[in-house]
Design an enzyme around this catalytic site. Structure first.
Site, short mmCIF file in Angstrom:
data_model
loop_
_atom_site.label_atom_id
_atom_site.label_comp_id
_atom_site.label_asym_id
_atom_site.label_seq_id
_atom_site.Cartn_x
_atom_site.Cartn_y
_atom_site.Cartn_z
N SER A 111 0.75 -1.02 -0.10
CA SER A 111 0.06 -0.07 0.00
C SER A 111 0.72 1.20 -0.02
O SER A 111 0.23 2.42 -0.06
CB SER A 111 -0.94 -0.02 1.20
N HIS B 3 -2.48 -2.53 -6.08
CA HIS B 3 -2.80 -2.40 -4.74
C HIS B 3 -4.43 -2.29 -4.54
O HIS B 3 -5.25 -1.25 -5.20
CB HIS B 3 -2.35 -0.84 -4.31
N GLU C 269 -5.57 0.10 -7.61
CA GLU C 269 -4.56 1.29 -7.99
C GLU C 269 -3.39 0.47 -8.24
O GLU C 269 -2.53 -0.17 -7.51
CB GLU C 269 -4.32 2.14 -6.42
N ASN D 7 -2.82 6.99 -0.29
CA ASN D 7 -2.33 6.75 0.95
C ASN D 7 -1.38 7.99 1.23
O ASN D 7 -1.12 8.51 2.27
CB ASN D 7 -1.65 5.62 1.46
#
Ligand code: 3H9
Length: 706
Positions: free
Chosen positions: A409, A430, A442, A480
């Site tokens: 991540s 991801h 992702e 993130n």
């Protein structure tokens, strides 16, 4: 050439709409339909009419790209065509394949009958665009199927299969050969000579219990998260049951116009196109065929790995689930079985489908069994050394054509790829947790990832029913990387005087599924402390708080300990004076005077930093387009789609305001919060995201001169 072809078979006129890609009801199609119908009505050799479409689908709705333009308002409007259909003394039959959606289904409902192939789907998905069916759908559908079913279909926007449509009476017959079947049906109606049904004039809905609508409003209120359209749909269906057809149509038209002008419609239509745009990767050769993925390996049978295995099995792809020991595999498989059983019990997955998927999941501890996989995805915990060791083993165990992917991540994809001899076949994929539920995929390109691998993984995303977005390689990728600013500000506002309830209430009324602090409680506060310590070390000059640490010291680790920012009774979260006392004590410790916050300030401080960081991602090429960032946040972080995504929202709020907020936060929190050159220039010159390319070129030019 007209978008609608006219020919006569026997005594049936066949109007064929041919307007790729989805035969939307743009002006040219409407003109073609009008011309075709006018001609059929006066043609003495014609006794009946069939309306059919070329290509992969029946009319998939109004042309969304025309919304807000003069074309949408130009005659003939959809309603004009429907008036003509309903006035026709010659039967008109809609012949449906693919998807009859929105205005497409509404046109079909104004025909005298509908025939379809078994694979067809029918629906009124306007609610997903912040709209309601504006061409009589809320008036005709309830007359055909009753208000309950109509409310379910229109407020969910979910299409129904032809078989269900037949049961409900939305279609009259399912045929194998669509054109021949429709022609025969239309000819039959003409010969029969029975009065032709005109749904909008049918007055059979007079005795509906008004309590139905009160109940439905409550039901919708629970799901709608601040959306207007579902409520306006209930109003329209209610009006359709109360008013004569013509008045109900007028009521619907007014409600449609109101929604068409709403920001929510603009946000959702932006999102619709952004999701489709995100699939297109500039620079990839157009003739690049994705590699077929028939068999995959998933390394790590934990929650994430198990969820990923389910994603592939659900799409009919064979999966080998790998872990270090038999016990871990058994545990992982146990969770997968339980998840399928729960979904069967809920009625969301048929038993046979769950059985088929489970049969596709095979487990092993032996990498030698990976000799024929096309793709391996590593989903173990976030540790570079462990990941590199796994990639070295995968490199040796899998065939040369196999793609090696990491579900990290946020770790460096290039560093992971460096453990292999095929960095060009390494990519990040991801998934978001739970992987079998969350839509976002992702995909993270490394410095050497080949175009073929990118094309394959992007195409795979769609095959898996996910929403794929391509990101560049940086700490946290698109999503993130932005998240830390959102949760960071939530925390700083607590120190300055806001309460957890207030921050979360503002976020939730904005439309987030869960506020940032409740979210943290859910994902466990203690797990967060390691990352926080690392960040304090990496950015020693930046503002930080120790709220999370203080809560954890007091045994408050979030939902799992029944207390964190809140206290929990079961899953119900309740404000907790004890948590507030810890927060207030920490404010004193840091010497910060507490003050009152307005909801507006909380909203801006939560969401504007996302926009600022998103702009930096555009500057660095981490995200290809502002819309890609929106797609990531809507699908990975439950950002409300009706706000279009954080970047769309930021542009609506004014990029100058976003930049000013970033300046203020940089002064308070540290340089990382400051606006970058791109946002500054856009704000100064009053331009929006559509000017990113041109502004970046300007900035590059200026740097060269300097
Ligand atoms: C409405 O009807 C209002 C009325 O009630 C009242 C009016 C008064 N318009 O999704 P795909 C494009 S509101 C314009 O990748 P798939 C799409 O952008 C409408 N363009 O294909 C894409 O373009 P590109 C209610 C549209 O096979 C290309 O077609 N209807 C439209 O995965 C392929 O799309 C809807 O909301 C449109 N209506 O799925 C249906 N639809 O290639 C919306 C698609 O340049 N559409 N495009 O990127 C869909 O749900 C899916 O596109 C569909 C096909 C299921 C049809």
């Amino acid at each position: 050439m007209s978008a609608v072809a006219y020919r006569v078979e026997g005594d049936v006129a066949v109007l064929t709409v041919d307007a790729p890609p989805v035969n939307a009801l743009g002006l040219a199609v409407r003109q073609g339909l009008l011309a075709g119908l006018d001609r059929a009505v006066v043609d003495d050799a014609v006794a009946a009419v069939v309306l059919i479409c070329a290509g992969s689908t029946f009319i998939a709705g109004a042309d969304i790209s025309e919304f807000g333009t003069a074309k949408a308002l130009a005659e003939p409007r959809i309603r004009t065509i429907q008036d003509l259909l309903e006035a026709s003394s010659k039967p008109v039959v809609a012949a449906i394949h693919g998807t009859a959606l929105g205005g497409g289904l509404e046109v079909a409902l104004a025909c005298h009958a509908r025939v379809a192939v078994a694979s067809a789907k029918l629906g009124l998905p306007e609610v997903k665009l912040g709209l309601l069916p504006g061409a009589g759908g809320t008036v005709r559908l309830p007359r055909l199927v009753g208000p309950e079913v109509a409310l379910d279909m229109i407020t969910s926007g979910a299409p129904i299969a032809a078989t269900r449509a037949l049961e409900l009476g939305v279609i009259d017959v399912i045929v194998e050969d669509l054109e021949a079947g429709a022609i025969a049906y239309a000819a039959g109606l003409a010969t029969d000579g029975a009065p032709l049904p005109v749904m909008a004039r049918d007055e059979r809905l007079r005795d509906v219990d008004p309590a139905l609508f009160a109940d439905y409003r409550l039901k919708v209120g629970k799901k709608a998260r601040g959306q207007i359209a579902p409520f306006r749909i209930v109003d329209c269906v209610e009006a359709a049951c109360r008013l004569p057809g013509a008045e109900a149509l007028a009521f619907e038209a007014a409600a449609f116009a109101e929604l068409l002008a709403s920001d929510q419609r603009k946000g959702l239509v932006h999102y619709f196109f952004a999701e489709r745009e995100a699939r297109k990767i500039p620079g990839l050769p157009t003739d690049l065929a994705p590699q077929p993925i028939r068999k995959v390996a998933v390394i790590g049978a934990g929650l994430m790995g198990g969820g990923i295995a389910m994603v592939f099995a659900n799409a009919g792809i064979a999966v080998t689930l790998v872990d270090v020991g038999q016990e871990a595999l058994e545990r992982g498989l146990g969770v997968i079985r339980k998840t399928y059983a729960a979904s069967v019990a809920r009625g969301s997955t048929p038993q046979a489908k769950a059985d088929r998927a489970l049969a596709l999941i095979h487990t092993t501890t032996d990498y030698a069994e990976l000799r024929d996989v096309d793709l391996a995805i590593e989903a173990v915990f976030e540790n570079m050394g462990v990941k590199q060791a796994i990639f070295a083993r995968l490199d040796a165990a899998t065939p040369a054509h196999a793609i090696l992917a990491s579900n990290t991540s946020g770790l460096d994809i290039d560093a992971i790829a460096s453990a292999t001899l095929r960095p060009e076949r390494v990519i990040g994929i991801h998934f978001f947790s739970p992987a079998n539920v969350m839509k976002l995929m992702e995909n993270v390109r490394g410095a050497q990832t080949s175009p073929e691998v990118i094309a394959t993984v992007m195409a795979l995303g769609r095959q898996l029913g996910k929403v794929p977005v391509l990101a560049g390689n940086c700490d946290g990728f698109i999503g993130n990387r932005m998240l830390q600013y959102y949760s960071g500000e939530a925390e700083f506002m607590l120190i300055e005087g806001a309460t957890p309830e207030q921050v979360d209430r503002v976020a939730e009324s904005f439309g987030m599924a869960m506020g940032p602090l409740a979210m943290r409680d859910l994902s466990a506060l203690d797990l967060n402390t390691v990352v926080r310590a690392a960040r304090r070390e990496a950015f020693p000059d930046e503002r930080c708080t120790l709220i999370v640490e203080r809560l954890v010291e007091a045994g408050r680790c979030g939902q799992k300990t029944s207390k964190g920012y809140y206290r929990y009774e079961g899953r119900t979260r309740l404000p907790d004076p004890e948590a507030l006392a810890i927060i207030e004590a920490h404010s004193r410790e840091l010497g910060v005077a507490r003050r009152a916050f307005s909801d507006e300030e909380i909203r801006d401080r939560l969401f504007m930093p996302l926009v600022n960081e998103g702009a930096k991602e555009l500057e660095e090429g981490i995200a290809l387009r502002a819309g890609d960032i929106d797609v990531v946040w809507v699908n990975g972080y439950a950002f409300p789609a009706h706000r279009g995504g954080p970047m769309f929202w930021g542009e609506q709020m004014g990029l100058d305001k976003v930049a000013a907020m970033a300046e203020r936060l940089a002064a308070a929190n540290g340089e990382r919060w400051a606006p970058g050159p791109l946002l500054r220039r856009l704000a100064e010159t009053g331009r929006g995201w559509s000017a990113v390319g041109e502004v970046l070129a300007e900035l590059r030019g200026e740097m060269q001169v300097a």
